[in-house]
Design a protein around this motif. Sequence first.
Motif, short mmCIF file in Angstrom:
data_model
loop_
_atom_site.label_atom_id
_atom_site.label_comp_id
_atom_site.label_asym_id
_atom_site.label_seq_id
_atom_site.Cartn_x
_atom_site.Cartn_y
_atom_site.Cartn_z
N ASN A 17 -57.55 28.84 39.90
CA ASN A 17 -57.60 29.41 41.25
C ASN A 17 -59.01 29.37 41.81
O ASN A 17 -59.20 29.09 42.99
CB ASN A 17 -57.06 30.84 41.26
CG ASN A 17 -56.76 31.30 42.65
OD1 ASN A 17 -55.91 30.72 43.33
ND2 ASN A 17 -57.46 32.32 43.10
N ARG A 18 -60.00 29.63 40.98
CA ARG A 18 -61.39 29.58 41.46
C ARG A 18 -61.73 28.16 41.92
O ARG A 18 -62.40 27.98 42.94
CB ARG A 18 -62.29 30.12 40.36
CG ARG A 18 -63.48 29.37 40.00
CD ARG A 18 -64.29 30.04 38.92
NE ARG A 18 -64.41 29.17 37.78
CZ ARG A 18 -64.49 29.55 36.52
NH1 ARG A 18 -64.43 30.82 36.20
NH2 ARG A 18 -64.62 28.68 35.58
N GLU A 19 -61.22 27.15 41.22
CA GLU A 19 -61.46 25.77 41.65
C GLU A 19 -60.75 25.47 42.97
O GLU A 19 -61.29 24.78 43.83
CB GLU A 19 -61.02 24.81 40.55
CG GLU A 19 -61.93 24.88 39.33
CD GLU A 19 -61.40 24.13 38.12
OE1 GLU A 19 -60.32 23.49 38.20
OE2 GLU A 19 -62.08 24.18 37.07
N ALA A 20 -59.54 26.03 43.14
CA ALA A 20 -58.82 25.85 44.41
C ALA A 20 -59.57 26.53 45.55
O ALA A 20 -59.69 25.97 46.65
CB ALA A 20 -57.40 26.40 44.28
N ALA A 22 -62.78 27.06 45.70
CA ALA A 22 -63.99 26.27 45.96
C ALA A 22 -63.67 25.04 46.80
O ALA A 22 -64.49 24.63 47.63
CB ALA A 22 -64.64 25.87 44.64
N THR A 23 -62.49 24.47 46.62
CA THR A 23 -62.07 23.33 47.44
C THR A 23 -61.83 23.78 48.88
O THR A 23 -62.21 23.08 49.82
CB THR A 23 -60.79 22.70 46.86
OG1 THR A 23 -61.07 22.25 45.53
CG2 THR A 23 -60.31 21.54 47.70
N GLN A 24 -61.24 24.95 49.04
CA GLN A 24 -60.98 25.47 50.38
C GLN A 24 -62.25 25.92 51.08
O GLN A 24 -62.32 25.91 52.31
CB GLN A 24 -60.02 26.66 50.30
CG GLN A 24 -58.61 26.29 49.88
CD GLN A 24 -57.78 27.54 49.68
OE1 GLN A 24 -57.93 28.24 48.70
NE2 GLN A 24 -56.92 27.82 50.65
N PRO A 26 -65.83 24.83 50.75
CA PRO A 26 -66.82 23.94 50.13
C PRO A 26 -68.26 24.44 50.18
O PRO A 26 -69.09 24.02 49.37
CB PRO A 26 -66.67 22.63 50.91
CG PRO A 26 -65.92 22.98 52.14
CD PRO A 26 -65.14 24.21 51.87
N ASP A 58 -61.87 35.76 42.08
CA ASP A 58 -61.14 34.56 41.66
C ASP A 58 -59.62 34.75 41.56
O ASP A 58 -58.92 33.85 41.14
CB ASP A 58 -61.68 34.05 40.33
CG ASP A 58 -61.46 35.02 39.18
OD1 ASP A 58 -60.89 36.12 39.39
OD2 ASP A 58 -61.88 34.69 38.05
#
Length: 185
Positions: A17-20, A22-24, A26, A58
């Motif tokens: 979820n933290r990676e998602a 970060a994508t949202q 940037p 997160d």
Amino acid sequence: MIVIFSYENASNERVANREALATQLPDAEIYIGGENTCQNFVNILKSCKGDELLLIEDDVRLCNHFSEELDGALFEYGNDVINFHYNFPFSTETKEYPVSKYAYNQCVYIPSRVVSRLIAPCEAFIKRYPYFVQKKDYSTQIKFGLIKSGEISFVAHEPKLVKHLGFASAIGNHPVVTRNFIDDL
């Protein structure tokens, strides 16, 4: 400054979820904290270097059109601390809630005028209340810091711009219900 807060021993679902997030977002920085969550919070405040802070944990999902909704909220309440996920009763007339009830920080905006004023009271909190450092509960630390730093306005934004996900809590047994999530209305 936008910070996504996570723990070094985060579960796989929190990491994903933290990676998602970060994508949202940037422009966001990911802060991986250790066991001393209170000190992590102070470190995040110091890293702002006087800038405003949007702190996102997160274990939330952002609403559709989060950036646009955030811009609108900041335009209206940008001088206030804004909690975008607050699940406790507050005055529907004034959209305010008492400082003593301030808790949960899945997504909170702290204006620049408040960020630097929080550091010293929060550091004092760490020294005075080691129990909360062990408990990893920095919502109490924020409350303490805000009370000690003077007259600061709070807003519990309605509807909610983030949804608390059902991941195991990193700081204890807390509810995961999100009332009035904007995408569910």
